[in-house]
Design a protein around this motif. Structure first.
Motif, PDB file in Angstrom:
ATOM      1  N   ILE B 198      52.247  34.369 -97.088  1.00 29.09           N
ATOM      2  CA  ILE B 198      51.411  34.307 -95.887  1.00 29.09           C
ATOM      3  C   ILE B 198      52.125  33.504 -94.802  1.00 29.09           C
ATOM      4  O   ILE B 198      52.183  33.902 -93.635  1.00 29.09           O
ATOM      5  N   MET B 210      45.587  26.884 -88.294  1.00 30.83           N
ATOM      6  CA  MET B 210      45.072  26.392 -89.575  1.00 30.83           C
ATOM      7  C   MET B 210      45.677  25.055 -89.952  1.00 30.83           C
ATOM      8  O   MET B 210      45.415  24.546 -91.030  1.00 30.83           O
ATOM      9  N   LEU B 213      43.487  22.105 -91.201  1.00 26.37           N
ATOM     10  CA  LEU B 213      43.139  22.015 -92.623  1.00 26.37           C
ATOM     11  C   LEU B 213      44.376  21.819 -93.493  1.00 26.37           C
ATOM     12  O   LEU B 213      44.445  20.885 -94.286  1.00 26.37           O
ATOM     13  N   PHE B 214      45.354  22.712 -93.359  1.00 28.15           N
ATOM     14  CA  PHE B 214      46.397  22.759 -94.376  1.00 28.15           C
ATOM     15  C   PHE B 214      47.493  21.713 -94.199  1.00 28.15           C
ATOM     16  O   PHE B 214      48.149  21.340 -95.166  1.00 28.15           O
TER      17      PHE B 214
ATOM     18  N   ASP C   2      45.276  39.142 -87.665  1.00 26.57           N
ATOM     19  CA  ASP C   2      45.201  37.689 -87.705  1.00 26.57           C
ATOM     20  C   ASP C   2      45.632  37.188 -89.086  1.00 26.57           C
ATOM     21  O   ASP C   2      45.273  37.763 -90.101  1.00 26.57           O
ATOM     22  N   PRO C   3      46.398  36.083 -89.133  1.00 24.31           N
ATOM     23  CA  PRO C   3      46.849  35.576 -90.434  1.00 24.31           C
ATOM     24  C   PRO C   3      45.711  35.286 -91.418  1.00 24.31           C
ATOM     25  O   PRO C   3      45.929  35.348 -92.624  1.00 24.31           O
ATOM     26  N   VAL C   4      44.517  34.963 -90.911  1.00 22.57           N
ATOM     27  CA  VAL C   4      43.425  34.704 -91.867  1.00 22.57           C
ATOM     28  C   VAL C   4      43.166  35.926 -92.731  1.00 22.57           C
ATOM     29  O   VAL C   4      42.748  35.809 -93.886  1.00 22.57           O
ATOM     30  N   LEU C   6      45.351  37.783 -93.965  1.00 21.70           N
ATOM     31  CA  LEU C   6      46.307  37.760 -95.071  1.00 21.70           C
ATOM     32  C   LEU C   6      45.722  37.029 -96.286  1.00 21.70           C
ATOM     33  O   LEU C   6      46.032  37.363 -97.431  1.00 21.70           O
ATOM     34  N   PHE C   7      44.894  36.054 -96.028  1.00 22.80           N
ATOM     35  CA  PHE C   7      44.241  35.354 -97.147  1.00 22.80           C
ATOM     36  C   PHE C   7      43.298  36.300 -97.880  1.00 22.80           C
ATOM     37  O   PHE C   7      43.194  36.268 -99.097  1.00 22.80           O
ATOM     38  N   LEU C  10      45.419  38.429 -99.987  1.00 24.50           N
ATOM     39  CA  LEU C  10      45.864  37.688-101.172  1.00 24.50           C
ATOM     40  C   LEU C  10      44.780  37.706-102.243  1.00 24.50           C
ATOM     41  O   LEU C  10      45.051  37.951-103.424  1.00 24.50           O
ATOM     42  N   LYS C 219      39.342  27.224 -88.617  1.00 21.41           N
ATOM     43  CA  LYS C 219      40.190  28.376 -88.939  1.00 21.41           C
ATOM     44  C   LYS C 219      40.716  28.285 -90.384  1.00 21.41           C
ATOM     45  O   LYS C 219      40.769  29.295 -91.093  1.00 21.41           O
ATOM     46  N   GLY C 220      41.096  27.092 -90.805  1.00 27.58           N
ATOM     47  CA  GLY C 220      41.590  26.915 -92.170  1.00 27.58           C
ATOM     48  C   GLY C 220      40.503  27.204 -93.197  1.00 27.58           C
ATOM     49  O   GLY C 220      40.743  27.863 -94.209  1.00 27.58           O
ATOM     50  N   ALA C 223      40.015  30.791 -93.502  1.00 30.85           N
ATOM     51  CA  ALA C 223      41.067  31.390 -94.327  1.00 30.85           C
ATOM     52  C   ALA C 223      40.748  31.247 -95.815  1.00 30.85           C
ATOM     53  O   ALA C 223      40.832  32.208 -96.585  1.00 30.85           O
TER      54      ALA C 223
END
Ligand SMILES: Nc1ncnc2c1ncn2[C@@H]1O[C@H](COP(=O)(O)O)[C@@H](O)[C@H]1O
Ligand SMILES: Nc1ncnc2c1ncn2[C@@H]1O[C@H](COP(=O)(O)O)[C@@H](O)[C@H]1O
Ligand SMILES: Nc1ncnc2c1ncn2[C@@H]1O[C@H](COP(=O)(O)O)[C@@H](O)[C@H]1O
Ligand code: NA
Ligand code: NA
Ligand code: NA
Lengths: 100, 336, 336, 336, 100, 100
Positions: B198, B210, B213-214, C2-4, C6-7, C10, C219-220, C223
């Motif tokens: 990702i 993000m 959070l991360f 959006d990268p979210v 991708l979660f 996954l 956002k995190g 995700a």
């Protein structure tokens, strides 16, 4: 109420066994099972569920006596030597006998 | 000492003093999911910046090292420590694999000192999780054959679950498939690799929203997780007392020896000072998430309290407190 | 994409590959509580800045649309899909209501593109949760009457729980009260509306000290929640296979059709490009928190694996990946 | 009113309206662990900046006050309220100890108004948790003797568990040890004191990388925890109805009276306006984490629904809404 | 130890039923109940407790046989058709008979 | 399958009692126990597990009847007056009798 006698098999052991136990009981013909997360202690020490390897489950299977026997024999033969594990039987009665 | 280590000590003291302090199971799981994902993301974002060709030989060296370490550990455990075949192999597998949290503390150490490092190092965490475990299992199975010459199997045939067809209720072929599944699709590999991918696809700008959070919470979450690990590690001390002095010595000597190998390999493949330190830390660390889970299934005859006891009760605290600064010194000597 | 998202992928891949990855239940619940509250707060803070009179007609339109969509979905499900009366009504109710997480991903989409939008849009999430559910239930009960002409009830009398007085162990009056309770006091409505009111009362300065938790992490957290939703959604695929191709087509066609309605309504009531997009997304999304919980009580005869299967297994991933950009295009056409 | 209090109200309203809203147990525990640690860290970091000698007399005064307040509360509860000996002592113990969350809301109040305060005040939270509880227990045991003159024990001999040797299955010596354990090694003391020590050792720079988690999220986490406390507190109202009007009056009068004592002591030992306010708040607050846990073991004959009912159902909401601003006024008068 | 025979009724089902079951058993005169969160599988498929609609509970009620029968009959008639649900009976003995 | 009769003692009560119960059952000679977190209701009201003081546990001990009796008597005498607490007995059968 019209009820039918069945066996309840209770297996308590390491949670690493969960998917194997579920696979096994189905293979032997049990039609359902219920699992709760538990902690406890016994011959192999205290299991406090503090981290992955320390978790235990309690699995309950209602089925015919013959099936319960076979499952128990299989579990004892396959896992009991190397895993924390206890099991016991109980007499229960059910209403819808075809479900179990 | 990094302040996060103080949280570990708080956990140890609380447990030894028999405090009622207990983190909820769901919190423990949440924190470990977070750390695995965050480390993966961090590495993936950096991966996007580097050509794969530069990284490939380093990555290959890391994998090879992870596969080799158990081969060094096994004879010591088996012949010096007089442990059984499976227990030796199981412990060797833990030391071949890596500890994500030790790596995270090492990262904090390196960052705090402002030492440059290859920012894609988390990739190596993902790559080094698995090989050591596989080698440990194969070792146990191959050498078990030799010890049971009366077995009807052909000697070259590595079998899982030993001589009983029905061990864990599955045939040998099924067992290998189950094991591959357990190792490659276990929580830690999926989250690390998933995070890497990702981070790689999304790139720095994609992950940026993000980071609250991360990334910003990373150190604090690590501290909380170390508090929990302190509680758990202190609970393993009793296991070790039973196991005797050999394992305790092993738990300190093995990481020191392996760190030298890790640092040497890192230096040889051209890693910077920080990268060398981190690879030494990876080599020195012993897995306590992926390895225990996989070995419980693959080598059920191994006594988990030995392997977890030494990995979590001795090596983990040793690395956190004395090991990491020591490995940094070793790396500095090499780079001097 | 959006990268979210991708979660989410996954999660889907991990589940389909039968990985052991599982988020603890308490984490799932915590994340959903967080998202509902945070979205509510966000909307409430903005609400404080706008005169209620401007918003009122838009809000009314949103409610009316939520109540109308199930009336459009029902005949398709019933007569084209040949589903039973209750199943048709239950699925229609899910599509009349909205998905908070789809909205959140839409919000991220709009923000990322820097498109202006009415920042009080979260208000509409709260307003549109309930009407579709109510209409779906009433539909099921009214039309059940027609199908059971031998029933002793007067035809105009909409009854919960069908013809048995003791269904769910309660008289009809009690049932309606229980249902109203279930819908209006369910977790999602309470948290959304509660967040809105708190944000409204406290205003931007009041909420500011809490933005570290409720805004910076948003956002995190989204995700992480999508990772979990991926695991859940992939688990619903089996249900859908059993349900057959109609529902799969419906799960893609319905959101597309409804998005056009949503965009048109949004444009008509004067929403900006971003607002129009978001209203289209709300129209296209299907509820999977409030609706399933309410319908399990209100229409227990409906098969939840059908409604959840299509809402979560088809429409949710479709909206996340292809839907949202498509609805943005639609809104752009209207605003061109 | 601070917006965090609105979260408390949301919880109360949701519970009274019988909403299904429920925070997962693991979240409740996580939030309380977080708050205790964060408050400890905050205080510890500040402690590093001040000479212990300045703080010592203030700390001593705080401890002495915590030990004295139950002695004032007991006779009122026993002779005005006509409560039993153990119930009076148990409630007195709750009011002698302190509420960490009330303190946190007070801190937010003081910070918002920009009033200067001694930043090591969290130390006093840790110091004041225990004395009140111990005094309450001793009180119960000593006075129980007088009421049971036929007991074979010598009158001066304070015994735990009353007259039965086997009460809670342990001899008296063991009981005291168990109790000391319960009090000093309970979750809240360990986390508060642990956080203080870590903050102290690590200092501001050491804790800085963790501020993302422990400081920036503080207010938001407090808000979430107050939501949960609202749900819990509203659930205690039924207990209070059964207990009658005396306890309700006590739940408002006691904190007001104790706040005057706290403010006076604070002023006398030279605390600033903010510090005086906070000490008044600590005096006025009643424990609902440490005290209930310890007393359940130490005074099992006490009815916990009385003590928790009044502490959580009356005093906590009173302090949150009217109390804190009132105590600030009191402190202002003293400092005028 | 002087004990008295009672029935233990165990109901395993969707957690959406929790408040209805609690209400019902009280209505029929049971004096108490205990609930655990569980997961499991049966005739209506696997329920892994992965999200709201997928959670199950295990409810235990110790009571007189007559009451247990009435509760079971009511539960089967009211919920069994539309909900994942199993139940069985067990013979237990209690000390303080008036409590159950 | 050759089984042996044992008693199953189930104790449901406040979670504050957990460490005392564990200590007690060992003292009386039980070789193991299993604990699950539960919620419930009974003579002393609803216990919804919403916060610390409101949590309940369910402890299960398989042992010989004589031991079960002693444990139960002790628990009732020591805790029942002041704590929310229920207990009941059940007849079970085990395979490995020496384990229990
Ligand atoms: N006598 C017992 N009664 C109830 N549960 C038991 C008993 N013995 C063992 N267990 C449970 O079974 C697990 C494994 O048992 P063991 O292998 O004997 O340690 C323990 O961790 C307990 O949860
Ligand atoms: N034979 C069984 N033994 C134990 N638990 C069962 C059994 N059958 C069903 N269950 C439990 O009851 C729930 C509902 O059953 P069902 O409606 O048959 O799917 C399942 O999810 C299981 O938790
Ligand atoms: N009749 C019953 N059946 C099942 N569990 C019960 C019963 N009575 C009480 N319990 C459980 O035991 C706990 C304590 O009981 P009590 O002291 O009667 O409130 C309750 O919170 C329930 O979890
Ligand atoms: Na290693
Ligand atoms: Na919709
Ligand atoms: Na106080």
């Amino acid at each position: 109420m019209q009820t039918h006698p069945k066996k309840l098999l209770v297996v308590i052991g390491e949670s690493a066994l969960e998917k194997f136990l579920v696979r096994d009981i189905k293979q032997f013909g049990a039609l359902g099972y219920t699992i709760a997360d538990v902690r406890g202690g016994g011959g192999s020490g205290e299991r406090e569920a503090a981290w992955e390897g320390d978790r235990s489950i309690r699995m309950e299977v209602v089925c015919d006596e013959a099936i319960a026997d076979k499952i128990a024999a299989h579990i004892l033969a396959t896992y009991a030597k190397n895993f924390s594990l206890s099991l016991f039987f109980n007499d229960v009665s059910v209403v819808r006998r075809e479900k179990f | 000492m990094d302040p996060v280590v103080l949280f570990f000590l708080l956990g140890v003291v609380a447990k030894l003093a028999k405090s009622d302090l207990k983190l909820p199971e769901a919190l423990y799981e949440t924190l470990s999911i977070y750390l695995l994902l965050a480390i993966g993301l961090k590495g993936g974002v950096e991966l996007a910046k580097h050509p794969i060709l530069t990284i490939a030989p380093q990555a290959f060296a890391a994998i090879a090292m992870g596969a080799t370490l158990p081969l060094l550990a096994y004879p010591v455990l088996r012949f010096v420590g007089k442990l059984s075949n499976v227990d030796s192999a199981a412990i060797a597998a833990h030391y071949g694999s890596v500890s994500v949290v030790t790596f995270a503390v090492g990262l904090a150490f390196v960052l705090k000192r402002g030492v440059a490092y290859e920012e894609y190092m988390p990739l190596f965490v993902a790559l080094m999780e698995v090989p050591g475990i596989v080698v440990g299992i194969v070792l146990a199975r191959m050498l078990a054959k030799r010890e049971l010459p009366d077995s009807s199997d052909s000697p070259g045939d590595v079998r899982l679950g030993g001589s009983t067809e029905t061990r864990m209720g599955a045939s040998n072929g099924t067992r290998w498939r189950m094991l591959a599944h357990e190792i490659f699709l276990g929580k830690s590999v999926v989250l690390l690799v998933g995070g890497l991918l990702i981070g790689w696809f999304a790139g720095p700008q994609g992950i940026d929203p993000m980071r609250g959070l991360f990334f910003d919470l990373f150190k604090g979450v690590l501290a909380l997780f170390l508090l929990e690990m302190g509680l758990v590690a202190a609970g393993r001390v009793a296991d070790l007392k039973r196991a005797g002095p050999f394992l305790i010595v092993f738990g300190v000597a093995a990481p020191m020896a392996f760190s030298v190998i890790g640092a040497t390999v890192g230096y040889a493949v051209g890693l910077s000072l920080g990268g060398t330190t981190l690879l030494a830390i990876l080599a020195a660390s012993a897995s306590y998430i992926a390895a225990p889970a996989a070995l419980r299934i693959a080598l059920p005859e191994a006594n988990p309290s030995l392997s977890i006891g030494v990995a979590l009760g001795i090596t983990f605290p040793f690395n956190l407190t004395f090991g990491i600064p020591l490995y940094f010194e070793i790396a500095k000597r090499l780079h001097a």
